[in-house]
Design a protein around this motif. Structure first.
Motif, PDB file in Angstrom:
ATOM      1  N   GLU A 125       0.818  -1.214   0.000  1.00  0.00           N
ATOM      2  CA  GLU A 125       0.000   0.000   0.000  1.00  0.00           C
ATOM      3  C   GLU A 125       0.853   1.267   0.000  1.00  0.00           C
ATOM      4  O   GLU A 125       1.751   1.432   0.826  1.00  0.00           O
ATOM      5  N   GLY A 126       0.553   2.131  -0.938  1.00  0.00           N
ATOM      6  CA  GLY A 126       1.253   3.414  -1.016  1.00  0.00           C
ATOM      7  C   GLY A 126       2.584   3.343  -1.745  1.00  0.00           C
ATOM      8  O   GLY A 126       3.238   4.353  -1.949  1.00  0.00           O
ATOM      9  N   GLU A 127       3.012   2.139  -2.104  1.00  0.00           N
ATOM     10  CA  GLU A 127       4.342   1.981  -2.697  1.00  0.00           C
ATOM     11  C   GLU A 127       4.297   1.582  -4.169  1.00  0.00           C
ATOM     12  O   GLU A 127       5.334   1.528  -4.828  1.00  0.00           O
ATOM     13  N   ARG A 130       5.814   3.689  -7.271  1.00  0.00           N
ATOM     14  CA  ARG A 130       6.349   4.948  -6.725  1.00  0.00           C
ATOM     15  C   ARG A 130       7.798   5.195  -7.138  1.00  0.00           C
ATOM     16  O   ARG A 130       8.132   6.230  -7.680  1.00  0.00           O
TER      17      ARG A 130
ATOM     18  N   LEU B  14       8.800  -0.193   2.584  1.00  0.00           N
ATOM     19  CA  LEU B  14       9.611  -1.306   2.106  1.00  0.00           C
ATOM     20  C   LEU B  14      11.038  -0.929   1.737  1.00  0.00           C
ATOM     21  O   LEU B  14      11.867  -1.799   1.532  1.00  0.00           O
ATOM     22  N   SER B  65      10.872   6.026  -0.291  1.00  0.00           N
ATOM     23  CA  SER B  65      10.318   5.246  -1.392  1.00  0.00           C
ATOM     24  C   SER B  65       9.158   5.949  -2.070  1.00  0.00           C
ATOM     25  O   SER B  65       8.595   5.440  -3.016  1.00  0.00           O
ATOM     26  N   GLY B  66       8.776   7.109  -1.588  1.00  0.00           N
ATOM     27  CA  GLY B  66       7.666   7.819  -2.202  1.00  0.00           C
ATOM     28  C   GLY B  66       6.306   7.465  -1.601  1.00  0.00           C
ATOM     29  O   GLY B  66       5.285   7.961  -2.042  1.00  0.00           O
ATOM     30  N   ALA B  67       6.317   6.615  -0.569  1.00  0.00           N
ATOM     31  CA  ALA B  67       5.037   6.195   0.023  1.00  0.00           C
ATOM     32  C   ALA B  67       4.628   7.091   1.185  1.00  0.00           C
ATOM     33  O   ALA B  67       3.758   6.733   1.970  1.00  0.00           O
ATOM     34  N   HIS B  68       5.243   8.280   1.285  1.00  0.00           N
ATOM     35  CA  HIS B  68       5.000   9.118   2.460  1.00  0.00           C
ATOM     36  C   HIS B  68       3.550   9.523   2.647  1.00  0.00           C
ATOM     37  O   HIS B  68       3.075   9.629   3.761  1.00  0.00           O
ATOM     38  N   MET B  69       2.839   9.736   1.526  1.00  0.00           N
ATOM     39  CA  MET B  69       1.454  10.200   1.672  1.00  0.00           C
ATOM     40  C   MET B  69       0.538   9.099   2.202  1.00  0.00           C
ATOM     41  O   MET B  69      -0.586   9.358   2.615  1.00  0.00           O
ATOM     42  N   THR B  70       0.993   7.863   2.151  1.00  0.00           N
ATOM     43  CA  THR B  70       0.243   6.772   2.765  1.00  0.00           C
ATOM     44  C   THR B  70       0.708   6.553   4.199  1.00  0.00           C
ATOM     45  O   THR B  70      -0.113   6.430   5.119  1.00  0.00           O
ATOM     46  N   MET B  71       2.029   6.532   4.393  1.00  0.00           N
ATOM     47  CA  MET B  71       2.581   6.121   5.687  1.00  0.00           C
ATOM     48  C   MET B  71       2.360   7.155   6.799  1.00  0.00           C
ATOM     49  O   MET B  71       1.950   6.804   7.896  1.00  0.00           O
ATOM     50  N   ARG B  74      -1.240   7.477   8.079  1.00  0.00           N
ATOM     51  CA  ARG B  74      -1.660   6.271   8.777  1.00  0.00           C
ATOM     52  C   ARG B  74      -1.071   6.232  10.191  1.00  0.00           C
ATOM     53  O   ARG B  74      -1.758   5.915  11.165  1.00  0.00           O
TER      54      ARG B  74
END
Lengths: 552, 131, 321
Positions: A125-127, A130, B14, B65-71, B74
């Motif tokens: 999720e979110g990755e 990206r 990840l 990794s660019g997932a900051h807007m999810t992590m 949350r």
């Protein structure tokens, strides 16, 4: 040529004059913190034996380059690492790069693909899409290379723990277009040791990981002879904060560990060693970097011949890809990164690289935009076509300074090899946290040097601009990518022959418990559209998972 | 004795790029803070639970990794659910400017970009607790 | 910095099983003072049930990996577990880097496991001054089993034997740990000796060495015979045996009425330590002591008075209370 007689008095006079003059109050060390001689002179390389230590280009020990013609024969491959979003987004970027004169492809995968999770896994999720392209199955691989002739181009894939699976997807994608495996060429990174050491994208413990690697070595030497099976990587070790010597030593030590693993698995060294290649970082300290590449070639050739008994000349050649150092780029005044990258790229070329990626100026801000990528590629083209450095091979050979530095690097690397041997080899040293601690220490030291302004970084700790507005276009990845990728994946799972997929996974599980070459089973799984996540889960059940050791 | 500032430094998501997280953890330790380092590949659930059990004052998240807007959102939400909204959350990594704005609006106290001087992070944390 | 805790409200939430309240109460215990005493008075009647196991040994012996594996086994048996992981405070900065959670990642998703990392703070090394108090708190929080991990550097790990029912000493074959253990007196406190990294070539020999020196100790008939176990936290071997032997030691203590004796011992050292602590603080604050020290130290410097003579003088003058 000066007479031997006058050297002594002249040197003495120089030293006297030098000591009387005042020096700037700055730190005269390399970016790695290594002291640099104020001047090199003939005394530094008095005993240099040209043939023994350097050799002509294409001749043992290959210090001056692996081919006689070097860039007069052909330029290095200009290979820009790219990948984002879905397979079709990236496919579009590949066509763009090829249209602008790029000569090879290089795939960046997203984190779920690198870690072996399907796009619809909770941990993804979110990755998704990206920091690279999302590949879940052969279906995505087919889309990724749509309209690209896989027999006419080589492709490098930056993939490690699940390398066998992505290779299987690639070969199957080509196979479906009627291209036989022996007509496809490219590289998988497949260097799990540096994952444990620096990059930290591991899945399985070392032992089964090394088995997968030796299975790939054996399979490719029989069926995919043009494939570079491991790209032994110092890049990430350096990015994690190591010094140049550490990058050199740890990377070569990893290389030797793979050679030993291959030999232990019963393979003849000359059967797989010619397909091993390397991947180094091009950092900012110009001469230190050039010396690093030259030392690397010499050490590899000598050890392969003397220690591992390689007879095929191709086993002795250290061929390498280079990427300019991402960690040297600044978010402040990002245009300056173009200049940094140009110097770094030039050092790689003067060091005799076979292939090069030049970073885009915006990479500390986001994934590179088209414009930034184009400038980066143009940088390489300018080095190749305008600077004239390609006209002669290894132009810095014989330089007192560069030869002395090359020797220094070799000596320092040998010290590290000895330490690693004392641990009982690379895997043991990893388990003891040796590399991790060395790198962590170097990274923290460097940070402190920058903060104390002993090292100046233009635009960051000196020559800053107050209230700077960043004015370059950035590439945005829409969250919709994740949704559409998951939908496509779920649709694919419904449409495939699920009984067949389950049967193949079952066969893979059985094979993993035994000793057969797993590449065959993994390709069978790929062909019936088993997903990467399914294959990894199957293998995890047999192999277990690696846990981060407690070192920091 | 003044109470020690306790900080949880975590790597959600990840990606395995822990150079920054470790440098920051060391710098905070050298500045006299008690730093709990969680290691790699943390889910937001693991991070929030660890933060609560350790009763930290601050959580620092490093993500490249660019997932900051999810992590980030949350983790913030989970902290709220666990009654730990008093915890200051800051972040570091590659986060585009407009996302920084969005994150700071949503309650993340500060995002430190590439090239940040660790002394600025120390100063920032100390200033939050100095009143 | 936050202060002025509402202790009774916190205790109420604590008894309702709120993790955040337990965590905050631990912080209060760590910070000491009147608030800490209030908390301890509040929970005292509920602290007698948990079994306490200490793990100690040199840095890098794999204690936290082992702890993780043991925890998973005991969780399968349905035990509720509290873990206290102690790492040293840097004497230079006063800060600490606490990394034991790295090893216990998946535990943070288990509501019946509570992990707390403590820095040793004022204490000399391996153990934190408030370990007893935090252990009590986790006990009162309903944990059945409390695992205390301390870094063994120097003598400080010996304190663990005052705090735990079972002491597990974790060693590794390399770098002559066996000999170090004997020197450091670990041999005296271990109920169970673990030779971790059993895949190491010297593991069996090192284990035999420990077993030999234990035999020389001449343990009286009927007493617990310390055991030596080979484990590999990495390969996950020997862990079941370790868990069984911990249970065995517990049964031995129970059957011989030693749990109650241990409780007395723990409480005795608690009272003594608290008292000593107060005396020390009081002396430190005492104006009179400071005066005398200031006036009379010159005599010591000048050789008129010996240090001990001055101590005698102080003893006569200062009253505790």
């Amino acid at each position: 040529m000066s007479s031997k007689k006058s050297y002594g008095p002249s040197k003495k006079k120089y030293e006297e004059e030098y000591s009387k003059l005042s020096l700037q109050d700055i730190d005269f060390t390399t970016v790695s913190g290594a002291p640099v001689r104020k001047l090199a002179d003939p005394a530094d390389i008095e005993d240099l034996d040209y043939v023994e230590e350097l050799g002509f280009p294409g001749q043992y020990p290959y210090t001056r380059g692996v081919y006689p013609t070097m860039y007069r024969g052909r330029f290095w491959t200009m290979r820009q690492f790219a990948g984002f979003g879905t397979a079709s987004d990236t496919n579009e970027r590949y066509h763009y790069l090829l249209d602008h004169g790029q000569t090879g492809l290089s795939v960046a995968f997203d984190m779920p693909t690198i870690m072996g999770y399907d796009s619809d896994h909770k941990r993804s999720e979110g990755e998704v899409g990206r920091c690279g392209v999302a590949i879940d199955s052969l279906r995505d691989m087919e889309i990724l290379f749509d309209g690209i002739d896989l027999s006419g181009i080589t492709t490098s894939m930056t993939i490690n723990a699940p390398a066998s699976i992505l290779l299987a997807f690639y070969l199957s994608a080509g196979g479906k277009k009627g291209i036989s495996f022996d007509r496809m060429g490219g590289t998988i990174q497949n260097d799990i040791l540096k994952e444990y050491i620096a990059q930290k994208s591991w899945i399985f413990p070392p032992e089964p990981s090394l088995r997968l690697i030796t299975d790939i070595l054996a399979f490719c030497s029989d069926h995919v002879p043009r494939w570079n099976t491991i790209s032994i990587s110092g890049y990430h070790i350096r990015e994690a904060g190591s010094t140049a010597v550490q990058e050199l030593a740890f990377t070569l030590a990893d290389g030797f560990a793979y050679v030993e693993a291959g030999i232990v698995a019963g393979l003849d060294v000359d059967r797989f060693a010619p397909r091993l290649s390397f991947f180094f970082n091009a950092h900012l300290d110009f001469f230190e970097e050039i010396a690093k590449y030259r030392a690397a070639r010499r050490i590899w050739a000598k050890r392969m011949k003397e220690k591992y008994g390689a007879k095929d000349e191709r086993s002795l050649l250290l061929r390498f890809h280079t990427q300019t150092a991402g960690c040297t780029l600044t978010a402040q005044q990002p245009e300056n990164n173009i200049v940094r990258t140009a110097f770094q790229g030039l050092s790689a070329v003067l060091g005799g690289t076979q292939s090069l990626h030049t970073n885009s100026m915006d990479e500390t801000l986001a994934l590179p935009s088209e414009k930034a990528v184009k400038i980066a590629l143009r940088t390489q083209q300018i080095i190749a076509h305008e600077t004239g450095v390609i006209n002669t091979a290894d132009p810095l050979a014989g330089s007192y300074f560069v030869e002395a530095l090359t020797r220094d690097m070799e000596e320092e690397a040998e010290k590290y090899f000895k330490k690693i041997d004392e641990f009982g080899g690379v895997v043991k040293a990893i388990e003891e946290g040796f590399f991790q601690k060395e790198i962590g220490k170097a990274a923290y030291e460097y940070q402190k040097a920058v903060e104390a302004k002993r090292k100046i970084i233009v635009g960051l700790n000196e020559f800053q601009m107050e209230g700077e507005k960043i004015d370059i276009p950035l590439l945005r990845i829409d969250h919709a990518v994740e949704e559409s990728q998951c939908k496509a994946l779920q649709k694919m799972r419904k449409e495939r022959d699920n009984d067949k997929a389950a049967r193949e996974l079952d066969l893979l599980s059985k094979a993993a418990r035994g000793t057969d070459n797993l590449m065959v089973n993994i390709i069978d799984c790929a062909k019936c559209y088993c997903t990467e996540g399914e294959i990894i889960e199957t293998l995890k059940k047999v192999f277990g998972e690696y846990q981060e050791p407690l070192f920091y | 004795m003044p109470r020690k500032i306790r900080v949880l430094v975590a790597k959600p998501g990840l990606d395995g790029h822990d150079r920054g997280a470790k440098v920051v953890a060391n710098a905070l330790k050298d500045a006299g803070m008690e730093v709990i380092y969680t290691g790699l590949h943390q889910t937001p659930e693991m991070i929030a639970e660890s933060a609560v059990q350790e009763d930290v004052d601050v959580v620092g998240l490093s993500i490249l990794s660019g997932a900051h807007m999810t992590m980030f959102p949350r983790v913030m939400q989970l902290l709220r659910e666990k009654g730990a909204e008093h915890i200051i959350v800051f972040g570091g990594g590659i986060v585009p400017v407009e996302d920084v704005k969005k994150l700071e609006d949503s309650g993340v106290s500060k995002i430190f970009g590439p090239g940040t001087d660790t002394r600025d992070i120390v100063k920032y944390i100390n200033s939050v607790f100095s009143e | 910095m936050r202060s002025g805790y509402d202790i009774s409200a916190l205790l109420e939430r604590f008894y309702a099983g709120q993790v955040a309240a337990a965590a905050r109460l631990i912080t209060i215990l760590e910070n000491g003072g009147d608030d800490a005493e209030k908390v301890l008075d509040g929970i005292f009647s509920r602290t007698d049930d948990a079994y306490r196991v200490g793990l100690t040994g040199p840095p890098g012996a794999g204690k936290s990996s082992l702890l993780y594996q043991i925890t998973k086994r005991f969780r399968k048996k349905g035990r509720k577990i509290g873990i206290i992981a102690i790492d040293p405070t840097s004497p230079f900065s006063g800060g600490a880097l606490l990394g034991d959670r790295i090893r216990m990642q998946s535990l943070s998703e288990d509501p019946d496991v509570f992990v707390r990392s403590l820095a040793s703070r004022g204490s000399l090394g391996g153990i934190s001054n408030c370990t007893d108090e935090v252990t009590d708190l986790l006990d009162a929080f309903g944990k059945d089993l409390i695992l205390i991990e301390t870094v063994g550097v120097g003598q400080s790990e010996l304190e663990i034997s005052e705090k735990a029912h079972t002491v597990v000493v974790v060693l590794v074959p390399e770098s002559g740990d066996g000999i170090q253990a004997m020197k450091a007196g670990l041999m005296e406190i271990g109920d169970i000796f673990v030779m971790n990294k059993s895949d190491h070539k010297d593991a069996e020999m090192a284990a035999a060495e420990i077993a030999n020196s234990l035999r020389l100790k001449d343990i009286p008939e009927g007493n617990w015979n310390p055991r030596v176990i080979l484990t590999s936290a990495r390969e996950n071997t020997g862990i079941d045996e370790l868990v069984d032997v911990i249970e065995e030691h517990r049964s031995y203590l129970e059957e011989n009425g030693l749990i109650a004796a241990k409780r007395r011992e723990i409480l005795f050292s608690r009272v003594r330590n608290a008292l000593m602590d107060r005396i020390e603080k009081r002396l430190g604050r005492s104006e009179m002591v400071r005066e005398i020290m200031k006036n009379r130290m010159d005599d010591v410097y000048n050789g008129i008075l010996t240090p001990y003579a001055l101590v005698h003088e102080l003893e006569k003058t200062v009253k505790i209370k």
